[in-house]
Structure formats: structure tokens, C-alpha cells
Design a protein around this motif. Structure first.
Motif, mmCIF file in Angstrom:
data_model
loop_
_atom_site.group_PDB
_atom_site.id
_atom_site.type_symbol
_atom_site.label_atom_id
_atom_site.label_comp_id
_atom_site.label_asym_id
_atom_site.label_seq_id
_atom_site.Cartn_x
_atom_site.Cartn_y
_atom_site.Cartn_z
ATOM 1 N N ASP A 1 0.863 -1.190 0.000
ATOM 2 C CA ASP A 1 0.000 0.000 0.000
ATOM 3 C C ASP A 1 0.903 1.245 0.000
ATOM 4 O OD1 ASP A 1 0.869 0.479 2.590
ATOM 5 O OD2 ASP A 1 -0.954 -0.298 3.537
ATOM 6 N N PRO A 2 0.290 2.449 -0.101
ATOM 7 C CA PRO A 2 1.141 3.659 -0.188
ATOM 8 C C PRO A 2 2.076 3.819 1.016
ATOM 9 C CG PRO A 2 -1.127 4.163 -0.807
ATOM 10 C CD PRO A 2 -1.135 2.744 -0.285
ATOM 11 N N GLN A 3 1.735 3.208 2.148
ATOM 12 C CA GLN A 3 2.597 3.307 3.339
ATOM 13 C C GLN A 3 3.721 2.253 3.329
ATOM 14 O OE1 GLN A 3 -1.002 3.457 3.773
ATOM 15 N NE2 GLN A 3 -0.569 5.646 3.504
ATOM 16 N N GLY A 4 3.705 1.386 2.313
ATOM 17 C CA GLY A 4 4.753 0.360 2.225
ATOM 18 C C GLY A 4 4.392 -0.944 2.897
ATOM 19 N N ASN A 5 3.161 -1.090 3.408
ATOM 20 C CA ASN A 5 2.758 -2.351 4.042
ATOM 21 C C ASN A 5 2.309 -3.349 2.987
ATOM 22 O OD1 ASN A 5 2.951 -1.336 6.817
ATOM 23 N ND2 ASN A 5 1.212 -0.028 6.199
ATOM 24 N N PRO A 6 2.684 -4.620 3.148
ATOM 25 C CA PRO A 6 2.203 -5.624 2.182
ATOM 26 C C PRO A 6 0.673 -5.688 2.189
ATOM 27 C CG PRO A 6 3.948 -6.542 3.558
ATOM 28 C CD PRO A 6 3.584 -5.207 4.162
ATOM 29 N N THR A 7 0.059 -5.700 0.991
ATOM 30 C CA THR A 7 -1.406 -5.776 0.905
ATOM 31 C C THR A 7 -1.908 -7.212 1.023
ATOM 32 O OG1 THR A 7 -1.434 -6.138 -1.483
ATOM 33 C CG2 THR A 7 -1.414 -3.833 -0.737
ATOM 34 N N GLY A 8 -0.973 -8.164 0.959
ATOM 35 C CA GLY A 8 -1.351 -9.581 0.976
ATOM 36 C C GLY A 8 -1.153 -10.250 -0.367
ATOM 37 N N VAL A 9 -1.030 -9.436 -1.447
ATOM 38 C CA VAL A 9 -0.834 -10.036 -2.778
ATOM 39 C C VAL A 9 0.662 -10.199 -3.048
ATOM 40 C CG1 VAL A 9 -1.097 -9.696 -5.267
ATOM 41 C CG2 VAL A 9 -3.008 -9.208 -3.732
ATOM 42 N N PHE A 10 1.001 -11.411 -3.491
ATOM 43 C CA PHE A 10 2.389 -11.746 -3.827
ATOM 44 C C PHE A 10 2.405 -12.227 -5.267
ATOM 45 C CE2 PHE A 10 1.884 -11.967 0.654
ATOM 46 C CZ PHE A 10 3.083 -11.532 1.199
ATOM 47 N N LYS A 11 3.363 -11.689 -6.052
ATOM 48 C CA LYS A 11 3.414 -12.053 -7.475
ATOM 49 C C LYS A 11 4.630 -12.927 -7.764
ATOM 50 C CE LYS A 11 1.009 -8.012 -9.358
ATOM 51 N NZ LYS A 11 1.064 -6.913 -10.355
ATOM 52 N N ASP A 12 4.423 -13.905 -8.631
ATOM 53 C CA ASP A 12 5.482 -14.788 -9.144
ATOM 54 C C ASP A 12 6.432 -15.234 -8.034
ATOM 55 O OD1 ASP A 12 4.940 -15.250 -12.003
ATOM 56 O OD2 ASP A 12 4.815 -13.072 -11.999
ATOM 57 N N GLU A 13 7.735 -14.959 -8.176
ATOM 58 C CA GLU A 13 8.708 -15.537 -7.240
ATOM 59 C C GLU A 13 8.426 -15.142 -5.789
ATOM 60 O OE1 GLU A 13 10.957 -17.675 -8.270
ATOM 61 O OE2 GLU A 13 10.535 -17.368 -10.406
ATOM 62 N N ALA A 14 7.779 -14.002 -5.571
ATOM 63 C CA ALA A 14 7.504 -13.574 -4.196
ATOM 64 C C ALA A 14 6.532 -14.520 -3.498
ATOM 65 C CB ALA A 14 6.965 -12.138 -4.197
ATOM 66 N N THR A 15 5.772 -15.302 -4.280
ATOM 67 C CA THR A 15 4.840 -16.248 -3.645
ATOM 68 C C THR A 15 5.582 -17.293 -2.804
ATOM 69 O OG1 THR A 15 4.855 -17.645 -5.633
ATOM 70 C CG2 THR A 15 3.089 -16.019 -5.465
ATOM 71 N N SER A 16 6.871 -17.500 -3.135
ATOM 72 C CA SER A 16 7.641 -18.510 -2.381
ATOM 73 C C SER A 16 7.809 -18.106 -0.923
ATOM 74 C CB SER A 16 9.013 -18.714 -3.038
ATOM 75 O OG SER A 16 9.763 -17.516 -2.948
ATOM 76 N N LEU A 17 7.710 -16.804 -0.622
ATOM 77 C CA LEU A 17 7.841 -16.344 0.767
ATOM 78 C C LEU A 17 6.777 -16.976 1.651
ATOM 79 C CD1 LEU A 17 8.409 -12.515 0.124
ATOM 80 C CD2 LEU A 17 10.132 -14.174 0.904
ATOM 81 N N VAL A 18 5.584 -17.185 1.083
ATOM 82 C CA VAL A 18 4.491 -17.793 1.854
ATOM 83 C C VAL A 18 4.516 -19.320 1.679
ATOM 84 C CG1 VAL A 18 1.990 -17.865 2.216
ATOM 85 C CG2 VAL A 18 3.094 -15.711 1.539
ATOM 86 N N GLU A 19 4.746 -19.752 0.455
ATOM 87 C CA GLU A 19 4.661 -21.203 0.194
ATOM 88 C C GLU A 19 5.647 -22.005 1.023
ATOM 89 O OE1 GLU A 19 4.780 -21.359 -4.130
ATOM 90 O OE2 GLU A 19 2.777 -22.225 -3.942
ATOM 91 N N ARG A 20 6.775 -21.413 1.349
ATOM 92 C CA ARG A 20 7.775 -22.213 2.078
ATOM 93 C C ARG A 20 7.312 -22.566 3.489
ATOM 94 N NH1 ARG A 20 12.151 -17.349 2.264
ATOM 95 N NH2 ARG A 20 11.162 -16.163 3.926
ATOM 96 N N VAL A 21 6.306 -21.875 4.009
ATOM 97 C CA VAL A 21 5.809 -22.255 5.350
ATOM 98 C C VAL A 21 4.532 -23.092 5.272
ATOM 99 C CG1 VAL A 21 6.864 -20.260 6.458
ATOM 100 C CG2 VAL A 21 4.466 -20.118 5.713
ATOM 101 N N MET A 22 4.042 -23.358 4.055
ATOM 102 C CA MET A 22 2.810 -24.152 3.943
ATOM 103 C C MET A 22 3.127 -25.641 4.074
ATOM 104 S SD MET A 22 0.958 -22.160 0.788
ATOM 105 C CE MET A 22 -0.543 -23.110 0.800
#
Ligand SMILES: [Zn+2]
Length: 566
Positions: free
Chosen positions: A197-218
Motif C-alpha cells: 500500500d502507499p505506506q509500504g505495508n504488504p497488501t497480501g498479494v504476492f506475485k510470481d517468485e515472491a509467492t515462495s515467501l508464503v509457500e515455504r511455510v505451507m
């Protein structure tokens, strides 16, 4: 001398027994219109099957004579038969997992999106992940990406990571980001994006390679869920006349990739696999396969491996396709090449090395720059490794430089494409590509005119696992919003026969199996589909009303439409 007549009698008896054996069809289908895809005998009235192989195609009268003692006879009542469909690009177990999970593909607003996930979460035990989803914000007005705030209040106890339908971005809720240790200080990942978001907080959407940040804990799926997913996927395939699939690797981790293949092996070993699977591994596995001596299409008629998948770019919907020129709505931005390409020397060395030992290479490439770059890589590998029946593949081939069309045939590269994407993306693609580049988008006519081999598929669960819908898309190019009744970029339409060819012979060729399947002729595997409509003799616009009536896989009926659905 006395033994001679006796010998002759024995010989005659043996010949008779042999003849009887040769004429013992176990299943015959009569009184139909058989589309064989065999140029020597393009059509027939009836077909005889012995065990899991085709015995004969011909007239009903001739085929009837081949019936063995316990032969099952199906009267087609004039219906059209085509070879079993071979979907050249699926994510099979993910598709099955999607069928048994939360469904977001028909969600038309962000409110409904939150409600659907909340309803699903209420039925789940605490802590269980909500995955898959298949949402598409392009269906919403305004078409804004969802944020974690939309779902946090309805999913406090269940981490969520639900994917957009193109498989190139996903939405996490606060619980998932907490488990993954993601906050405003998390750095971006090369080849991907953390939407902020404009404040720099993650909105929850991750694109392409960034999705691995979440997938690695699944956590990996439990075996019971894998079993249910594969069963659901096989039922879905049978109901759409799909008898072969080419399963392109999509697992986030090696461990998960192995789990999925072991699941397929388990079903194959138990004789429970009701679809033929050609499995692709990630390119990074090439050395292990090479060391083991595996080559393209190694395995059995139901389960094979030896294909290697990698990525050259992302997708158009996420504007991560890698283009020659900037997107029309994003000046100065031409998309992303993949992380596989970030080390271009290492990437080339893997492709060249894998090709040299006879493994098959499939590369995902959507943008014109990505496609061009992959063709260059293939050209170099062919030059350095010398002639071979290698059958390089480019997956998707969506937005092509027109001058690259001829290189597919010259280099023997298969265009593995998914026609449904055109009628889906055609709703909004011009906004991103402009009026010129869309002229050679999903350019089936252009590729066929340049003698390329087309292999058709769905990319399920990105798109429906429905070849008839794909054939409708290829022959009409009518977008899903109904705004292009004469076809979106209509000059790229192809005929129904060309589309069926791409879904049968083309796909079989793409997996080195055209000698054993793809057409209906004696000796080939007995996989076929009976249709409710004669798709070659109805207006293409009516193709979306055609359905599968019966599916025969390996010589046995695996799907029969119920009478009420006639
Ligand atoms: Zn895919």
C-alpha cells in the motif's frame, strides 16, 4: 507318414484357434461416425477393440463379425466419435485439489470473495490452510486486487493463500503472513513482487517468485487429501473425454513435487490410474534424471516422465509477461523475465546438458521477448548438440512476434497452447498490449500457416479441463463477455478439424507418443470419446453446447452421460 495328416490337423486347428483369437473383440461400437485422425482411413462407421487396443475400424457389418464371446456392443445411434483428448498442459493434482477446495473462479465482486472464503473457513478445523481458489479480479468492478483486510476478519484461525486463476499471484491473509514472518520490512524477491500500500505495508498479494515467501511455510498435503484430489481429477477428466494429460510441474518445493509423483505412481501400480499421465519435472532435476539414464517419455502406457519444465517469464494478467516493448497501460514497463533466466549462462547449460542426454525440454514463455529468447536458446542448443528427435516445446506462446512464427517449424519446436486463454484474456488484453500486438496473440492460424506443430491443452485448473470448450475457443474466438460474436482477432481462428487434431495427434506428438495414440487405427491404444453432437457439421458457435456422451479409456467405459442430461 502316418503322423503327417495328424500334424496337418493339428496345424489347422492351431491356425483356426489363432484366427479365433485374432477376431475376439471385447468391445465394439457400431452405427456411428468415427473420426479417426488416420489419413489412410479418415472416417469409419464402427470400431472394434480387443483388450486395450484398437482391432479394426470399418463398416458396422464388418466390425460386428469381430465380436468375441463376451463382447460388449455399443450402438452409437449415429453419434460422432473422436480419439480420446490429450490435454498437453495441466496441473493435474492441483486441479483435483482445487475441485475439493474453495471455489472462487465465478466470484464477481470483492464482497462475494470475502463471503465465499468466510463460508469455507467456518467448516474447517482451526489451523488448516485455505489454498487454491482461482479468483480473477478482472471480473470485478472496479478491477482492484483484493487485500488481506477483505478476509482477515472471517479467517482469524486459518492461514489463507489463494491463487489468482493465472497461477502468477496469490493473496495471503494476516495469519499466513504472520506465520511466514512477512511485514513491511520484508525485502522484495528477484522475479517477483510484494504488492504494497502507499505506506509500504504488504497488501497480501504476492506475485510470481515472491509467492515462495508464503509457500515455504505451507505444509504438504496429507495423503488422504492427495488421494481425494487425484480421484476428483480423474473423474473430471473422464467427464470431458480427456484420456491423456501432460502434467507440467507446478509444485513449490521438491518435497511436494516428489509427493505428487509418488501419488501418481501409487495409482498406476494399483491399476487405478484412469488417465495416461506424462509428468514433467522442474529443469533443476535434470542432472538427477540424466544420472539415472531417464530419457524423454520413459515409463509405461499410463505413467511416463522425462520432460523438464522451466519458466522464461510470468503472465499477461499479472503484467509479468516479458515483452519487447512496454505494456500499453504502463509506459516504461515491459514485464519480467523469470528467475530461471537471471543466470542465463547456467540456464543455457542446463538446457543444453538435458537435451544432450535425450531429456525433453518445455519452457513457459508468454511475452514476445520471452518467446524470442527461448527460440534463440533452442536454436543454439540444436546447433551445438546436433540433429536429434528432440521435440522442444514452448508452453503458452501467447504473444508472438509475427516474424518468429516460422522458427517453430524450422527448429522443430512444438507450440503447446491453450485456446481457452484467448477467449478469457481477449476481454481485456488489448488494454495491456494495444491494437497492433493483439494481431499476433494466440496466433494459431499464423503458426499453422507456418507449418508449426500445435499441441492443445487447458492449463487446468487455470482454465476448465474441457477440450470441447477449447475447440469452441479455437474455432470461434468469441470472448467470454459476449462482446466479440464474430471472434476476437478473427483472422487467427482455425477450423474444428484443426483444433481436434491439435488436441489428439498434436498432443501425442508433443509427448513422443504419436505411434501409440492420438488416432483411431488398429494397434493403437483404445482411448476414444463419443460426443452428443457432430462437432464437424454444426456451426462453430454451437460447439459450446456439445458434450461428452461416453468416454472409453484403455478399452473400458470410464464415463457415461446420464439420461437426464440428454
Ligand atoms: Zn501451467
Amino acid at each position: 507318414m502316418r503322423s503327417a495328416p495328424c500334424f496337418a490337423v493339428t496345424l489347422l486347428a492351431a491356425l483356426a484357434a489363432n484366427a479365433a483369437y485374432a477376431h475376439s473383440a471385447t468391445l465394439i461400437l457400431i452405427n456411428g461416425k468415427i473420426w479417426t485422425e488416420n489419413p489412410k482411413q479418415p472416417e469409419g462407421q464402427a470400431i472394434a477393440i480387443e483388450g486395450n487396443r484398437i482391432l479394426e475400424v470399418g463398416s458396422s457389418q464388418a466390425v460386428r463379425k469381430l465380436a468375441g464371446p463376451d463382447c460388449k456392443v455399443i450402438d452409437l445411434g449415429g453419434r460422432r466419435v473422436v480419439p480420446g483428448f490429450n490435454d498437453s498442459h495441466v496441473h493435474f493434482i492441483s486441479g483435483g485439489d482445487y475441485l475439493i477446495g474453495v471455489h472462487l473462479d465465478d466470484v464477481n465482486s470483492v464482497d462475494e470473495f470475502g463471503r465465499r472464503i468466510g463460508d469455507y473457513a467456518r467448516k474447517l478445523p482451526q489451523g488448516v490452510w485455505i489454498r487454491n481458489g482461482n479468483w480473477d479480479h478482472q471480473r470485478w468492478t472496479p478491477a482492484n486486487l483484493p487485500t488481506h483486510q477483505v478476509i482477515d476478519s472471517v479467517t482469524p484461525d486459518n492461514p489463507v493463500f489463494v491463487w489468482r486463476s493465472d497461477g502468477h499471484m496469490a493473496l495471503a491473509n494476516a495469519a499466513a503472513m504472520k506465520l511466514a514472518g512477512i511485514d513491511r520490512n520484508t525485502k522484495d524477491v528477484p522475479g517477483g513482487e510484494i504488492v504494497r500500500d502507499p505506506q509500504g505495508n504488504p497488501t497480501g498479494v504476492f506475485k510470481d517468485e515472491a509467492t515462495s515467501l508464503v509457500e515455504r511455510v505451507m505444509p504438504a498435503l496429507p495423503e488422504s487429501e492427495l488421494d481425494a484430489a487425484l480421484e476428483a481429477a480423474m473423474q473430471e477428466a473422464a467427464s470431458h473425454g480427456v484420456t491423456s494429460v501432460q502434467n507440467l510441474w507446478d509444485a513449490p518445493t521438491d518435497q511436494y513435487s516428489a509427493l505428487k509423483f509418488r501419488e501418481l505412481e501409487k495409482f498406476a501400480r494399483n491399476g487405478k490410474l484412469r488417465v495416461r499421465v506424462y509428468n514433467a519435472n522442474p529443469l533443476r532435476d535434470w542432472k538427477a534424471l540424466a544420472t539415472a539414464g531417464v530419457q524423454a517419455a520413459f515409463g509405461s502406457p499410463v505413467l511416463r516422465m522425462g520432460n523438464l519444465k522451466s519458466f522464461a517469464d510470468g503472465a499477461l494478467g499479472s503484467e509479468t509477461a516479458w515483452m519487447d516493448a512496454p505494456f500499453a497501460d504502463k509506459p516504461g514497463y515491459s514485464g519480467l523475465s523469470s528467475s530461471d533466466l537471471s543466470d542465463s549462462a547456467g540456464y543455457y547449460a542446463s538446457i543444453q546438458g538435458a537435451d544432450k542426454v535425450g531429456l525433453q525440454i518445455s519452457v513457459h514463455a508468454i511475452g514476445d521477448r520471452a518467446i524470442h529468447t527461448v527460440l534463440d536458446i533452442f536454436e543454439r542448443a540444436e546447433h551445438e548438440n546436433g540433429p536429434a528427435d528432440r521435440r522442444f516445446r514452448i508452453e503458452h506462446v501467447q504473444h508472438l512476434r509475427p516474424e518468429d512464427a516460422g522458427r517453430f517449424a524450422t527448429l522443430g519446436v512444438i507450440a503447446s497452447m491453450q485456446p481457452y486463454h484467448a477467449i478469457d484474456d481477449g476481454r481485456w488484453a488489448e488494454k495491456e498490449l494495444g491494437p497492433v500486438r493483439i494481431q499476433s496473440s494466440y496466433a494459431w492460424r499464423l503458426l499453422l500457416d507456418h507449418h508449426a506443430v500445435l499441441a492443445f491443452g487447458s492449463d487446468w485448473p487455470v482454465a476448465p479441463l474441457d477440450p470441447l470448450l477449447g475447440i469452441y475457443a479455437a474455432a470461434t474466438r468469441r470472448t467470454l463477455d459476449g462482446k466479440n460474436p464474430g471472434g476476437w482477432v478473427p483472422q487467427q481462428r482455425i477450423t474444428v478439424a484443426e483444433a481436434v487434431h491439435a488436441y489428439t495427434v498434436g498432443s501425442a506428438y508433443a509427448e513422443h507418443q504419436e505411434q501409440v495414440k492420438g488416432s483411431l487405427e488398429p494397434g493403437k491404444l483404445a482411448d476414444l470419446v463419443v460426443l452428443t453432437a457432430d462437432i464437424f457439421n454444426i456451426p462453430p458457435a454451437d460447439l459450446d453446447k456439445a458434450r461428452v456422451y461416453t468416454t472409453v479409456f484403455d478399452g473400458a467405459v470410464v464415463y457415461q452421460q446420464r439420461a437426464a442430461q440428454h
